[in-house]
Enzyme design. Structure first.
Site, PDB file in Angstrom:
ATOM      1  N   SER A  59       0.836  -1.202   0.000  1.00  0.00           N
ATOM      2  CA  SER A  59       0.000   0.000   0.000  1.00  0.00           C
ATOM      3  C   SER A  59       0.866   1.244   0.000  1.00  0.00           C
ATOM      4  O   SER A  59       1.909   1.295   0.642  1.00  0.00           O
ATOM      5  CB  SER A  59      -0.924   0.023   1.215  1.00  0.00           C
ATOM      6  N   LYS A 119      -4.392  -6.816   3.553  1.00  0.00           N
ATOM      7  CA  LYS A 119      -4.397  -5.738   2.560  1.00  0.00           C
ATOM      8  C   LYS A 119      -5.807  -5.479   2.038  1.00  0.00           C
ATOM      9  O   LYS A 119      -6.218  -4.328   1.830  1.00  0.00           O
ATOM     10  CB  LYS A 119      -3.466  -6.091   1.398  1.00  0.00           C
ATOM     11  N   HIS A 151      -7.596  -3.592   4.710  1.00  0.00           N
ATOM     12  CA  HIS A 151      -7.022  -2.239   4.660  1.00  0.00           C
ATOM     13  C   HIS A 151      -7.737  -1.424   3.576  1.00  0.00           C
ATOM     14  O   HIS A 151      -8.140  -0.276   3.801  1.00  0.00           O
ATOM     15  CB  HIS A 151      -5.522  -2.349   4.364  1.00  0.00           C
ATOM     16  N   ASN A 152      -7.908  -2.018   2.399  1.00  0.00           N
ATOM     17  CA  ASN A 152      -8.570  -1.304   1.308  1.00  0.00           C
ATOM     18  C   ASN A 152     -10.043  -1.049   1.621  1.00  0.00           C
ATOM     19  O   ASN A 152     -10.588  -0.015   1.232  1.00  0.00           O
ATOM     20  CB  ASN A 152      -8.438  -2.089   0.004  1.00  0.00           C
ATOM     21  N   GLU A 168     -10.118   1.837   3.746  1.00  0.00           N
ATOM     22  CA  GLU A 168      -9.817   2.982   2.865  1.00  0.00           C
ATOM     23  C   GLU A 168     -11.077   3.447   2.139  1.00  0.00           C
ATOM     24  O   GLU A 168     -11.340   4.656   2.036  1.00  0.00           O
ATOM     25  CB  GLU A 168      -8.738   2.562   1.872  1.00  0.00           C
TER      26      GLU A 168
END
Length: 480
Positions: free
Chosen positions: A128, A182, A185-186, A189
């Site tokens: 990222s 990940k 995480h996105n 986001e």
């Protein structure tokens, strides 16, 4: 002399990671399916640096020291499988393949098992930070074969973003753990970006702030402990830019239809499979989908009328402060949902995630880096079994202190007809989580009525079913 590291795929992220590795003292071999791309890279950005270009996979593999460390930076899905299959006959036992794309974690699980059974090792690594992070220091989330990490650690700890308590990389866990983290995480986001967009919408269209005023507000917010973050910082920068053709703020000239690449949708799907509520993230994904219906929305706007008064009737500065508080409370809910999903996935898939470390490696390099990740790390370090971030003492008190402003903002948005799906979903999440009794007792009664799904009672154990039709037919006692 053999090269220390290999990179397959020279699109922007692959190029930048290769340059990052080389700059940190590790000679790199590169290969791209298109010879022209390799030649262009070697003649420009790689010129004078310790790179070796390969024009076949055989030549590429031969240029690397053992155990070979090969980063694959090609499009997720079939292209990753194709590269792996082409490499397998050329590798030796113990060689390490790293998938640095946004692969679906189940694909990574499959690849790890397949390669480990063939005596190779595999790392699925979330990366990222976009182009700048890849070049200057990303947040790295490697998972997969743990024994492979010891060979990669000297490189990964050098190329990762550096923060006050170390490099933004750690071994995440086995199988698809790295890509799972990940993915979530996105998802966080997505939630964060939608919340900021809703704050902007309210400040512009209800508060009446100009682009220059918006720039000042977001720049000021970025100096606070609560909202100091990369996304707030770049939002302030966006409002500075004028369109050279019209002279208007460039953001006002951009079509309001957002895209998505899959990780947000995957986060929603896995949350539903695991039974974890993530309404803020779901609202954010839905908002992007809704935005894509641009032409339908234009036509609907001519027929479906909302409230006529969309201005704020109170003090504008007070409204700005309330939106800030609502944004912070909602942002906490977005992170709380993401961390709760990671906790459930860790238990379900035996990832053995360290949630404090996950928060720590997001402090630098990545898109959701924010000052309050320190507080998240501290909360999980103090209580690794913490079921939800909203119960951590500091976060709990922060929301209790700000919830009145949060509620007023959501109510104002509803009154004037401005959609705030992520703000609303966050508040609903908070209100649902804090209530000891929800109306799903009625839902269970309905399910038992039409499908004999049974129910439990609040006053004694066991599972029960009622013949609701005949009970309904029975005479009731007269009211006293």
């Amino acid at each position: 002399m053999a090269q220390s590291f290999g990179v397959i795929g020279l699109a922007v992220m692959g190029e930048n990671l290769a340059l990052n590795v080389e700059r940190n003292g590790f000679p790199v071999a590169v290969y791209n399916r298109s010879r022209e791309k390799t030649d262009e890279f070697m003649a420009t950005r790689a010129q004078g640096k310790n790179f070796v270009a390969a024009y076949s996979l055989e030549e590429f593999v031969a240029a690397l020291e053992r155990p070979r460390k090969i980063l694959i930076m090609v499009k997720a899905g079939g292209p990753v499988d194709a590269v792996i299959e082409q490499l397998k006959p050329l590798l030796d036992e113990g060689d390490i393949l790293i998938d640095g794309g946004n692969s679906l974690f189940t694909d990574t699980e499959r690849r790890a098992k397949d390669l480990e059974s063939a005596k190779f090792t595999f790392i699925g690594m979330g990366v990222s930070g976009g182009e700048e992070g890849a070049l200057n220091g990303p947040s790295l989330m490697p998972g997969g074969t743990q024994s492979a990490y010891q060979y990669l650690e000297p490189i990964l700890t050098k190329i990762a973003a550096q923060v006050d308590d170390g490099p933004c990389v750690t071994y995440i866990g086995p199988g698809g753990a790295g890509h799972y983290v990940k993915m979530v995480h996105n998802g966080i986001e997505y939630g964060d970006m939608q919340l900021i967009a809703e704050a902007y919408d309210l400040l512009k269209n209800v508060g009446g702030l100009s682009a220059s005023q918006l720039q000042e507000v977001f720049a000021e917010w970025n100096t606070t402990d609560e909202l100091d973050s990369y996304l707030i910082e770049i939002t302030a920068d966006v409002f500075k830019v004028k369109d050279p053709e019209t002279g208007a703020p460039l953001v006002d000239m951009i079509l309001d239809a957002a895209g998505q690449k899959g990780t947000g949708r995957w986060t929603v799907e896995t949350a539903m499979e695991l039974g974890v509520p993530i309404p803020t993230i779901i609202a954010a994904v839905t908002a992007r989908v809704m935005s894509s219906y641009k032409q339908e929305r234009v036509e609907a706007s001519k027929q479906l009328m909302g409230p006529s008064n969309v201005g704020y009737e109170g003090d504008t500065q007070a409204f700005v402060s309330k939106v800030r508080d609502a944004l912070y409370c909602s942002k906490m809910c977005s992170y709380a949902q993401g961390m709760a999903l990671l906790k459930k996935a860790s238990d379900t898939y035996n990832f053995n995630l360290n949630l404090g470390e996950c928060a720590r490696i997001w402090k630098g390099g990545c898109i959701i880096r924010a000052a309050f990740l320190n507080k998240i790390k501290q909360a999980f370090d103090e209580n690794p079994a913490l079921p939800n971030l909203l119960l951590a003492p500091e976060f709990k008190q922060s929301i209790l202190d700000r919830q009145t402003a949060w509620r007023e903002v959501v109510a104002t948005a509803a009154k004037v007809g401005i959609p705030v799906p992520a703000f609303s979903a966050s508040l609903d999440y908070f209100d649902s989580y804090r209530r000891d009794r929800l109306p799903q007792n009625l839902t269970q009664a309905q399910r038992d009525y039409f499908g004999a799904h049974t129910y439990e009672r609040v006053d004694k154990g066991g599972v029960y079913h009622t013949d609701w039709i005949h009970v309904v037919d029975q005479p009731t006692a007269a009211a006293v």
